[in-house]
Design an enzyme around this catalytic site. Structure first.
Site, mmCIF file in Angstrom:
data_model
loop_
_atom_site.group_PDB
_atom_site.id
_atom_site.type_symbol
_atom_site.label_atom_id
_atom_site.label_comp_id
_atom_site.label_asym_id
_atom_site.label_seq_id
_atom_site.Cartn_x
_atom_site.Cartn_y
_atom_site.Cartn_z
ATOM 1 N N HIS A 1 12.177 26.195 10.229
ATOM 2 C CA HIS A 1 11.322 25.945 9.064
ATOM 3 C C HIS A 1 11.219 24.456 8.736
ATOM 4 O O HIS A 1 10.904 24.089 7.609
ATOM 5 C CB HIS A 1 11.824 26.757 7.858
ATOM 6 C CG HIS A 1 11.658 28.240 8.060
ATOM 7 N ND1 HIS A 1 12.299 29.193 7.288
ATOM 8 C CD2 HIS A 1 10.913 28.942 8.949
ATOM 9 C CE1 HIS A 1 11.953 30.401 7.713
ATOM 10 N NE2 HIS A 1 11.124 30.280 8.714
ATOM 11 N N GLY B 1 24.227 34.264 6.439
ATOM 12 C CA GLY B 1 23.600 33.870 5.177
ATOM 13 C C GLY B 1 22.094 33.924 5.139
ATOM 14 O O GLY B 1 21.466 33.046 4.563
ATOM 15 N N ARG C 1 15.001 18.006 -3.630
ATOM 16 C CA ARG C 1 15.857 18.838 -2.773
ATOM 17 C C ARG C 1 16.574 17.978 -1.720
ATOM 18 O O ARG C 1 17.743 18.207 -1.405
ATOM 19 C CB ARG C 1 15.020 19.938 -2.112
ATOM 20 C CG ARG C 1 14.635 21.019 -3.124
ATOM 21 C CD ARG C 1 13.847 22.136 -2.486
ATOM 22 N NE ARG C 1 14.570 22.756 -1.391
ATOM 23 C CZ ARG C 1 13.990 23.494 -0.436
ATOM 24 N NH1 ARG C 1 12.686 23.705 -0.457
ATOM 25 N NH2 ARG C 1 14.710 24.020 0.518
ATOM 26 N N ALA D 1 30.194 32.490 3.907
ATOM 27 C CA ALA D 1 30.297 31.735 5.161
ATOM 28 C C ALA D 1 31.556 30.880 5.232
ATOM 29 O O ALA D 1 32.226 30.824 6.269
ATOM 30 C CB ALA D 1 29.061 30.843 5.312
ATOM 31 N N GLN E 1 17.125 28.355 9.745
ATOM 32 C CA GLN E 1 15.947 28.372 8.871
ATOM 33 C C GLN E 1 16.086 27.300 7.797
ATOM 34 O O GLN E 1 15.170 27.069 7.027
ATOM 35 C CB GLN E 1 15.818 29.733 8.186
ATOM 36 C CG GLN E 1 15.618 30.899 9.129
ATOM 37 C CD GLN E 1 15.831 32.228 8.405
ATOM 38 O OE1 GLN E 1 14.911 32.810 7.864
ATOM 39 N NE2 GLN E 1 17.057 32.705 8.388
ATOM 40 N N ASN E 2 17.261 26.674 7.751
ATOM 41 C CA ASN E 2 17.529 25.721 6.676
ATOM 42 C C ASN E 2 16.881 24.369 6.961
ATOM 43 O O ASN E 2 16.842 23.922 8.104
ATOM 44 C CB ASN E 2 19.035 25.553 6.472
ATOM 45 C CG ASN E 2 19.687 26.849 6.028
ATOM 46 O OD1 ASN E 2 18.994 27.760 5.593
ATOM 47 N ND2 ASN E 2 21.001 26.938 6.142
HETATM 48 P P1 OAD Z 1 17.542 33.900 0.999
HETATM 49 O O1 OAD Z 1 17.718 33.214 -0.286
HETATM 50 O O2 OAD Z 1 16.393 34.840 1.159
HETATM 51 O O3 OAD Z 1 18.850 34.735 1.356
HETATM 52 C C1 OAD Z 1 20.135 34.156 1.222
HETATM 53 C C2 OAD Z 1 21.140 35.094 1.850
HETATM 54 O O4 OAD Z 1 22.384 34.426 1.831
HETATM 55 C C3 OAD Z 1 21.339 36.421 1.106
HETATM 56 O O5 OAD Z 1 21.380 37.487 2.048
HETATM 57 C C4 OAD Z 1 22.710 36.253 0.423
HETATM 58 O O6 OAD Z 1 23.434 37.479 0.320
HETATM 59 C C5 OAD Z 1 23.390 35.328 1.394
HETATM 60 N N1 OAD Z 1 24.450 34.507 0.817
HETATM 61 C C6 OAD Z 1 24.578 34.014 -0.449
HETATM 62 N N2 OAD Z 1 25.684 33.262 -0.561
HETATM 63 C C7 OAD Z 1 26.273 33.265 0.656
HETATM 64 C C8 OAD Z 1 27.436 32.659 1.201
HETATM 65 N N3 OAD Z 1 28.224 31.872 0.452
HETATM 66 N N4 OAD Z 1 27.732 32.868 2.512
HETATM 67 C C9 OAD Z 1 26.940 33.650 3.296
HETATM 68 N N5 OAD Z 1 25.820 34.254 2.831
HETATM 69 C C10 OAD Z 1 25.495 34.063 1.538
HETATM 70 O O7 OAD Z 1 17.524 32.754 2.127
HETATM 71 P P2 OAD Z 1 16.960 32.816 3.621
HETATM 72 O O8 OAD Z 1 17.231 34.128 4.252
HETATM 73 O O9 OAD Z 1 17.432 31.597 4.302
HETATM 74 O O10 OAD Z 1 11.502 29.710 4.043
HETATM 75 O O11 OAD Z 1 15.408 32.684 3.353
HETATM 76 C C11 OAD Z 1 14.542 32.686 4.458
HETATM 77 C C12 OAD Z 1 13.393 31.760 4.186
HETATM 78 O O12 OAD Z 1 12.762 32.109 2.957
HETATM 79 C C13 OAD Z 1 13.787 30.314 3.963
HETATM 80 O O13 OAD Z 1 13.943 29.576 5.164
HETATM 81 C C14 OAD Z 1 12.633 29.790 3.181
HETATM 82 C C15 OAD Z 1 12.502 30.909 2.186
HETATM 83 O O14 OAD Z 1 11.273 31.025 1.562
HETATM 84 C C16 OAD Z 1 10.608 28.734 3.895
HETATM 85 O O15 OAD Z 1 10.690 27.902 3.025
HETATM 86 C C17 OAD Z 1 9.500 28.785 4.908
#
Ligand code: OAD
Length: 256
Positions: free
Chosen positions: A122, A198, A74, A242, A104-105
């Site tokens: 994270h 996002g 990654r 985004a 969170q990234n």
């Molecule tokens: P998710 O994969 O859960 O959610 C991604 C979000 O991004 C969704 O709501 C999509 O609709 C949106 N999305 C997709 N493409 C996009 C774009 N081009 N522009 C804007 N939004 C877009 O990811 P996170 O919410 O970041 O934790 O996940 C939260 C945590 O869960 C992560 O930090 C990670 C994961 O398990 C750990 O590893 C501890």
């Protein structure tokens, strides 16, 4: 503004009025840089990989080489990627107000675009540390040409105590780093606008931050092409990716 992207006037006004913006980002922020999200259908990492095998303390105890190799893979994808127009728009937004990013990234694309990152909630792909004594590890990848598909890589040994070095990320079942959480809380408590980009908004405690801002009466703008768990809570929604929605918001704020 592009013909397809509707930027609510009230969102534009909220940005114009804001002196201190907290930007809260998730994996969708980096999607247009070619970095997979976790939960998007077909492309999400958790669609292809089981987090129980790769992102838990138990997985690490069972098979450190598998876990280390996966995070190396990654990190390599991120190193080969570039910040997108959304990252650059957020960095630009800071030219006439205070903007702090809480992400969170685990990538470094905000930093590379020039944003001030207040908190990596994270952790980071680029901050490995000893699994035993916590000493940060600054060694370099022994074999930068290794094929990205090769998932098993033995972790290096800590130069202080010889224990295996672990990825500097937060795994399921682990607490968030206290310093990062405190910094995020302070940013939310001090700012007068939040922009959420996002994130699915389902992983806590991170997802509580926008709820907290709303609870303080602070406007929250969400940029996400799909509805999220936070959509019914936020004040304004920009239904766009985004790299489209953030530049369009910035152009509207500047009257361009
Ligand atoms: P998710 O994969 O859960 O959610 C991604 C979000 O991004 C969704 O709501 C999509 O609709 C949106 N999305 C997709 N493409 C996009 C774009 N081009 N522009 C804007 N939004 C877009 O990811 P996170 O919410 O970041 O934790 O996940 C939260 C945590 O869960 C992560 O930090 C990670 C994961 O398990 C750990 O590893 C501890």
């Amino acid at each position: 503004m592009t013909a397809e992207t509707t930027i609510p006037d009230a969102a534009v006004a909220a940005v114009r009025d804001a002196e201190w913006v907290t930007v809260f980002t998730g994996a969708g922020m980096s999607a247009e840089s070619g970095i997979s999200t976790f939960r998007d259908a077909d492309t999400g990492l958790w669609e292809r990989f089981d987090p129980a095998d790769l992102a838990t303390p138990q997985a690490w105890a069972r098979d450190p080489a598998l876990v280390w190799g996966w995070y190396q893979w990654r990190a390599r994808l991120v190193r080969d990627a570039e910040p997108n127009a959304g990252h650059h728009a957020l960095a630009d937004l800071a030219s006439d107000r205070t903007v702090g990013v809480v992400t969170q990234n685990v990538d470094d694309l905000h930093e590379r675009a020039g944003s001030h990152v207040v908190s990596h909630l994270h952790g980071s792909l680029f901050a490995p540390r000893c699994s035993n004594c916590g000493t940060p590890y600054h060694g370099v990848d022994a074999d930068p040409d290794r094929a990205v598909e090769e998932l098993r890589v033995e972790p290096p040994a800590c130069p202080v105590c010889l224990s295996p070095v672990r990825p500097g990320v937060v795994w399921f079942g682990e607490a968030l780093p206290e310093r990062e959480w405190t910094r995020a809380e302070s940013a939310v408590a001090g700012s007068d606008l939040m922009i959420v980009v996002g994130t699915s908004g389902i992983v806590y405690p991170a997802a509580a931050l926008p709820e907290r801002a709303v609870g303080r009466g602070v406007p929250v703008i969400e940029v996400n092409p799909e509805p999220s768990a936070l959509s019914s809570t936020v004040t304004h929604r920009i239904a766009a990716p985004a790299a489209v929605g953030l530049p369009a918001l910035l152009r509207a704020v500047r009257g361009a």
